[in-house]
Design a protein around this motif. Sequence first.
Motif, mmCIF file in Angstrom:
data_model
loop_
_atom_site.group_PDB
_atom_site.id
_atom_site.type_symbol
_atom_site.label_atom_id
_atom_site.label_comp_id
_atom_site.label_asym_id
_atom_site.label_seq_id
_atom_site.Cartn_x
_atom_site.Cartn_y
_atom_site.Cartn_z
ATOM 1 N N TRP A 312 -4.911 33.821 -22.216
ATOM 2 C CA TRP A 312 -5.257 33.692 -23.631
ATOM 3 C C TRP A 312 -5.412 35.074 -24.272
ATOM 4 C CZ3 TRP A 312 -10.466 33.622 -26.187
ATOM 5 C CH2 TRP A 312 -10.354 33.281 -27.538
ATOM 6 N N SER A 318 -1.835 30.116 -27.108
ATOM 7 C CA SER A 318 -2.446 30.332 -28.417
ATOM 8 C C SER A 318 -3.851 29.753 -28.510
ATOM 9 C CB SER A 318 -1.563 29.710 -29.512
ATOM 10 O OG SER A 318 -1.431 28.314 -29.292
ATOM 11 N N ASN A 319 -4.258 28.956 -27.501
ATOM 12 C CA ASN A 319 -5.558 28.303 -27.544
ATOM 13 C C ASN A 319 -6.063 28.134 -26.108
ATOM 14 O OD1 ASN A 319 -7.468 25.927 -27.550
ATOM 15 N ND2 ASN A 319 -7.068 26.074 -29.751
ATOM 16 N N ASP A 321 -7.585 25.807 -24.754
ATOM 17 C CA ASP A 321 -7.397 24.444 -24.253
ATOM 18 C C ASP A 321 -6.026 24.244 -23.605
ATOM 19 O OD1 ASP A 321 -9.937 23.520 -24.987
ATOM 20 O OD2 ASP A 321 -9.279 23.132 -27.040
ATOM 21 N N GLN A 322 -5.122 25.232 -23.752
ATOM 22 C CA GLN A 322 -3.798 25.143 -23.139
ATOM 23 C C GLN A 322 -3.750 25.759 -21.738
ATOM 24 O OE1 GLN A 322 -1.303 27.125 -25.960
ATOM 25 N NE2 GLN A 322 -1.829 25.737 -27.621
ATOM 26 N N SER A 404 -6.313 18.644 -36.136
ATOM 27 C CA SER A 404 -5.806 20.018 -36.017
ATOM 28 C C SER A 404 -6.751 21.013 -36.675
ATOM 29 C CB SER A 404 -4.416 20.123 -36.651
ATOM 30 O OG SER A 404 -4.486 19.763 -38.006
ATOM 31 N N GLY A 407 -12.076 22.749 -33.740
ATOM 32 C CA GLY A 407 -12.033 23.863 -32.803
ATOM 33 C C GLY A 407 -11.707 23.401 -31.397
ATOM 34 N N GLY A 408 -12.411 23.987 -30.402
ATOM 35 C CA GLY A 408 -12.174 23.610 -29.015
ATOM 36 C C GLY A 408 -12.442 22.134 -28.780
#
Length: 614
Positions: A312, A318-319, A321-322, A404, A407-408
């Motif tokens: 990250w 980009s996030n 969570d990915q 969208s 946040g997290g």
Amino acid sequence: MSGHSVAAGSLVAADYLVFALLLVVSAAIGIFYAWVSRGQQNSRDFLTGGRRLTALPVSMSLTASFMSSTTLLANPVDVYTFGAIFALFSLSYILSIVVTSEVFLPVFYRLSIASTYEYLELRFNRATRLLGTALFMVQTILYTGIIIYGPALALSQVTHLDLWGGIISTGVVCTFYCTLGGLKAVVWTDVFQVGIMIAGYLSVIIMCMILKGGVATILSDSQQGGRINIWDFDLNPLRRHTFWTLTFGGGAAWTAVNGINQAQVQRYVSCKSITHARVALYINLIGLCFFLACSVLAGMCLYSFYKNCDPWSAGLVSNPDQLMAYLVMDIFTAFPGLPGLFFAAVYSGSLSTVSSSINALATVTIEDLVKPYTNMSEKHLTWLSKGMSVFYGVLCMAMAGLASLMGGIMQTTVTITGVLGGPLLGLFMLGIFCPFANSKGGLSGLMIGLLVAVGVCIGGLILPSPPYMTRPLPLTTEGCNFTTQGNSSWTATILPAGPSTVTTAPGHITGDILLAENWLPPSYLYFSLIGTVTAFTVGLFISLVTGGRKQRVESRLMIMKEDTTLYHMFRFFRGRVTRKTGNLDLTKKEERTGNTNPAFNHTEMDLKRRTIIS
């Protein structure tokens, strides 16, 4: 994986096949239950499973709907960023299940209600019921939108899986089997999906251990990186995660889910006996703790792999969570089908939660908003129940677009659950524990509790907790240009526009933080507890000053000592003790000689003689 750039990967045919099988089997279960129960169901059977379900499938369904895609994608990232203190959520799970089993389950099961919020009308009045129903519906639709959108976004950006394709396929399949098969289809698809979730999660953890040479290496890396930080007894309520916030703040949030949320209550009251319902709750607890352990271990695996090159910070994702999806594409590149298994597990989490939400929303609509005001036939109610399932399926897909803006995933879902669920929990506890609580107190407590919880939440969004309160652990990109040789080899490539190169160590105070010293928000885990306590105390006070002590409440609407397991355990052990001390024999002897209460016995015998003579 030699020479492979650890960027967005692509799924192959085997991955899509595994994913398609998940959707096909889920839909087939709905078709099966629609066929088996054709012409036999009324609306209540459709929505509650006819109260004939047993403990094991219900427990697995409870676990599946509770353990959403958040568990697989977001929870390991929390461990990666903040450490294994996340494991203390197990204490909040235990607390919430015990309270649910001892307090809420006996009352709801005894009343045999299809909608949880029907209790509010029985105990208070119709206005309180309608407000409770409205809050549940808003909470569930928002929450479900996040659950659909979050994993779809994470997977689309890492695997090139189409974003809206993922959202629509999830929504359509859920709506399909909810509409056809009702609660039975939801429960049995949950059982199937739990198996997929376990297989997907364990496949990642086992592969990480193989590539790293065993669990000892992963634990050692986590220890050196400060990730094994389980015990923190700081009483400061502003701290993000401590023993107290996770146990009691988390306990309140999850009690609001397990104890009074329609999606959960609907399952355990569908059991064929209260014993089956209790057993289902405790088997569910084992499942929750298992998935939590997997989350913590997966977070440690994530750190062990990327301790020298945070994807990250390097701009590779980009996030945060990915990150789990990124790890899966990294370690499974040479194993077609295994990425598909993990992503099927993620979508299983989404399917199970969304289907629970659709079924619960349809139930409260029929039971709270239609039946009290109409005289529709059972056939029409059943068709309307199915129509509501379709409507809410479409609505939840539409809400995914708004998600969208959030946040997290993990913190957002807990926050929404807490802010709207906490005041409702306070209201239900007021009704169950306080016989003098009246409708004025209940309604006022709910509204003021909601205002306070929402106010604290908005304050937290406007002025989020600074790093010295959240305590993120150090992450670095210093080792990003390297190749590791071992059981696998891979090369990381830094992409442009990363958010940072090195995350600062916890405790570093900047000028921005000093601006926030006048007011800091409490931990997001306390939002639910604040709402609960406010609703309960305000409701209690207003009930007392508006004459609540004069009212009489039906005993079936309150918790009774005979409802609790603790009472039966006390009686059992007291019986064992008295048998050992011989007190029971003494009592029998007194009864034979008439010495227990001679005056009473003699009077009673005289009365009997006079009655016979007359």
